[in-house]
Design a protein around this motif. Sequence first.
Motif, mmCIF file in Angstrom:
data_model
loop_
_atom_site.group_PDB
_atom_site.id
_atom_site.type_symbol
_atom_site.label_atom_id
_atom_site.label_comp_id
_atom_site.label_asym_id
_atom_site.label_seq_id
_atom_site.Cartn_x
_atom_site.Cartn_y
_atom_site.Cartn_z
ATOM 1 N N GLY A 1 -55.282 27.413 -68.461
ATOM 2 C CA GLY A 1 -56.360 26.595 -67.905
ATOM 3 C C GLY A 1 -56.987 25.707 -68.940
ATOM 4 N N ARG A 2 -57.224 26.284 -70.145
ATOM 5 C CA ARG A 2 -57.853 25.492 -71.201
ATOM 6 C C ARG A 2 -56.937 24.352 -71.615
ATOM 7 N NH1 ARG A 2 -59.309 28.965 -76.204
ATOM 8 N NH2 ARG A 2 -60.458 30.036 -74.553
ATOM 9 N N GLU A 3 -55.637 24.633 -71.683
ATOM 10 C CA GLU A 3 -54.693 23.574 -72.073
ATOM 11 C C GLU A 3 -54.670 22.472 -71.031
ATOM 12 O OE1 GLU A 3 -49.971 23.090 -73.203
ATOM 13 O OE2 GLU A 3 -50.830 25.046 -72.768
ATOM 14 N N ALA A 4 -54.720 22.876 -69.750
ATOM 15 C CA ALA A 4 -54.729 21.858 -68.703
ATOM 16 C C ALA A 4 -55.980 21.006 -68.785
ATOM 17 C CB ALA A 4 -54.644 22.533 -67.330
ATOM 18 N N ARG A 5 -57.145 21.687 -69.032
ATOM 19 C CA ARG A 5 -58.379 20.911 -69.167
ATOM 20 C C ARG A 5 -58.295 19.965 -70.352
ATOM 21 N NH1 ARG A 5 -60.609 25.941 -67.809
ATOM 22 N NH2 ARG A 5 -61.054 26.406 -69.989
ATOM 23 N N THR A 6 -57.697 20.451 -71.464
ATOM 24 C CA THR A 6 -57.548 19.601 -72.646
ATOM 25 C C THR A 6 -56.674 18.405 -72.342
ATOM 26 O OG1 THR A 6 -57.783 21.538 -74.056
ATOM 27 C CG2 THR A 6 -56.810 19.558 -75.046
ATOM 28 N N VAL A 7 -55.584 18.628 -71.593
ATOM 29 C CA VAL A 7 -54.688 17.522 -71.245
ATOM 30 C C VAL A 7 -55.414 16.509 -70.375
ATOM 31 C CG1 VAL A 7 -52.619 16.933 -69.952
ATOM 32 C CG2 VAL A 7 -52.598 18.891 -71.498
ATOM 33 N N ARG A 8 -56.165 17.036 -69.358
ATOM 34 C CA ARG A 8 -56.882 16.102 -68.486
ATOM 35 C C ARG A 8 -57.902 15.299 -69.275
ATOM 36 N NH1 ARG A 8 -57.203 20.599 -64.894
ATOM 37 N NH2 ARG A 8 -59.425 20.809 -65.334
ATOM 38 N N LYS A 9 -58.642 16.025 -70.163
ATOM 39 C CA LYS A 9 -59.629 15.328 -70.967
ATOM 40 C C LYS A 9 -58.958 14.312 -71.868
ATOM 41 C CE LYS A 9 -63.331 16.159 -74.308
ATOM 42 N NZ LYS A 9 -64.036 17.179 -75.089
ATOM 43 N N SER A 10 -57.819 14.679 -72.431
ATOM 44 C CA SER A 10 -57.122 13.776 -73.332
ATOM 45 C C SER A 10 -56.665 12.530 -72.599
ATOM 46 C CB SER A 10 -55.914 14.501 -73.950
ATOM 47 O OG SER A 10 -55.180 13.620 -74.747
ATOM 48 N N ILE A 11 -56.096 12.685 -71.392
ATOM 49 C CA ILE A 11 -55.635 11.527 -70.636
ATOM 50 C C ILE A 11 -56.814 10.628 -70.272
ATOM 51 C CG2 ILE A 11 -54.638 10.809 -68.439
ATOM 52 C CD1 ILE A 11 -52.840 13.233 -68.572
ATOM 53 N N THR A 12 -57.876 11.244 -69.747
ATOM 54 C CA THR A 12 -59.044 10.455 -69.356
ATOM 55 C C THR A 12 -59.662 9.749 -70.558
ATOM 56 O OG1 THR A 12 -59.484 12.028 -67.588
ATOM 57 C CG2 THR A 12 -61.296 10.565 -68.228
ATOM 58 N N THR A 13 -59.823 10.507 -71.666
ATOM 59 C CA THR A 13 -60.443 9.929 -72.855
ATOM 60 C C THR A 13 -59.594 8.813 -73.435
ATOM 61 O OG1 THR A 13 -61.437 12.073 -73.352
ATOM 62 C CG2 THR A 13 -61.369 10.458 -75.130
#
Length: 563
Positions: A59-71
Amino acid sequence: MPHVRPVTGVRHGRATGCAPVRAGAAFARVPASRVPAVFGRAAGAGNWPADFYPGTSGGREARTVRKSITTRYFYSTAILLLCSIAVMGLIQLYLATGYFREENGEDLMQTIDNAILVISETSEHADTAQRVADAAERAALDAGLNVIDIQRGIILTARASGKTILVTDAYGTVVLSIPVSYQGRSVPEKTCNAVYNRGAYEEMGTLSGIFDTRHYIAGKPLLGADGSLRGFVFAGANADGLTEYLANIFSTFILSAGLMLMVSSVLSILLTNRMTTPLRRISDAARKFGGGDFTARVSVEGDDEVARLAETFNGMANSLEKIDQSRRSFMGNLAHELRTPMTTIKGFVDGMLDGTIPPESREHYLGIVSQEVGRLTRLIKNMLDITKLEAGEYKVNATTYDIWENITGVVFSVEQQLEAKRIRVSGFAPNKTLVLADQDLIHQVLYNLVDNAVKFCDEGGELRFSVTPGKGFVTVGVRNTGAGISPEALPYVFDRFYKEDKSRGLNAAGSGLGLHICKVLVNLSGGKIWVDSKEGQYCEFLFTLPAPPASPIKTGKLKETAD
């Protein structure tokens, strides 16, 4: 109680290095990545928290990926906007500066022309310019030049234009200026030469210290009627106007740019969220897949790349769900196929050992045990053959031969069964028809199909063969009369262990692998196989084979064709 050493590498309830494992009275150190296995769980399985291991949280990795894409998308948009605004600002600054200089240059030249005209009109003689200079130097009126009128005209010109006007003699000494504070100062010889040689002169500076601040300066030579040099006329405008002009433009530009950045940021966030929402759904569905839930699907919206990705994901999900169902069915069927003969063998052997089966009947039951052992042997052999074929370990030896050789050999091998059930054979009219295939593989295919046809053909029924040449291929058919196959069962007849009779008892014919082996062998030979049946009347299996000339069949991984 044995002494227990304190656990190291554990802080706040989470393993940070190694985890202790009880080994007798001592503890052995095991890498933290093997902790679940130590406690009887496979690594990565069970109900362990997703963030049990630092840096591997799903879950944390997915959140990091989403944040990374958005950022990254937001930063990319912001950087692009800032670069565009900076380039646009520089271009606007350059154009504004050029426009200001051009406008002031034209005004300065016009002011100089007006001053020269005033001097010419107030002169009584042709040598007005020289007399203006002489009169200013001598401060006398005996030259006949009306200096007061010239000054009055210059003052009016300067006030009308708002510019500073300097009139010099031929040597660059200021003899008349508006305002008068510049009189007596000298313009450098270099500047005077430039004015004379060019005919018109422009610069931005202090005119070698004559002005206290930066000015836009223009100059022209003052010539007599005979073309001789009489002096120079300069006009200047304070450059502070440019600073104020650029400051106004810059403030307006900053306000516009800030408003544009704010609107663009809001739009970027909205568009990014809209773009990443399907990706989040796909990520959530993928995590469900990882947890064993193969029913997860992603809603498809639009017709862009993300929508096509969602469609591809759903297609993959459908395939995986079918594979999982096939795996479950395969394991269940395999368990049934192994358990039935094993149960039979165990029951009969136990009956012989405990005396339930009398000695005079043992030979009969040993024969049944032998048949069940043979059934197990054939089942295991078929499974091994399928594994080798699907793994591409079998080397196909394709040759050109007459397909009727296979058909004739198979018919002769089942002659006794045909006579026992009084089955008529029709369509058996050998006519040399060449195919390009492995003769041993096709013999196995025909044997399985004919054996099935004989088993399920009704008493006194008919077994019909057909061989039909086509363009680049040959179609072979094996048809028998009888009960046929129900429409519901037709899509599954080539699946492993599939039987229309779900009981799988002693009287169930075969193991359910024969038709699957036929499909594998025909696909490996470059053809395809299908079934046509009408329940209560007949069942016909047909398959195609390459006809020569054709490319040799390549050896390698099995690649099944669509039925």
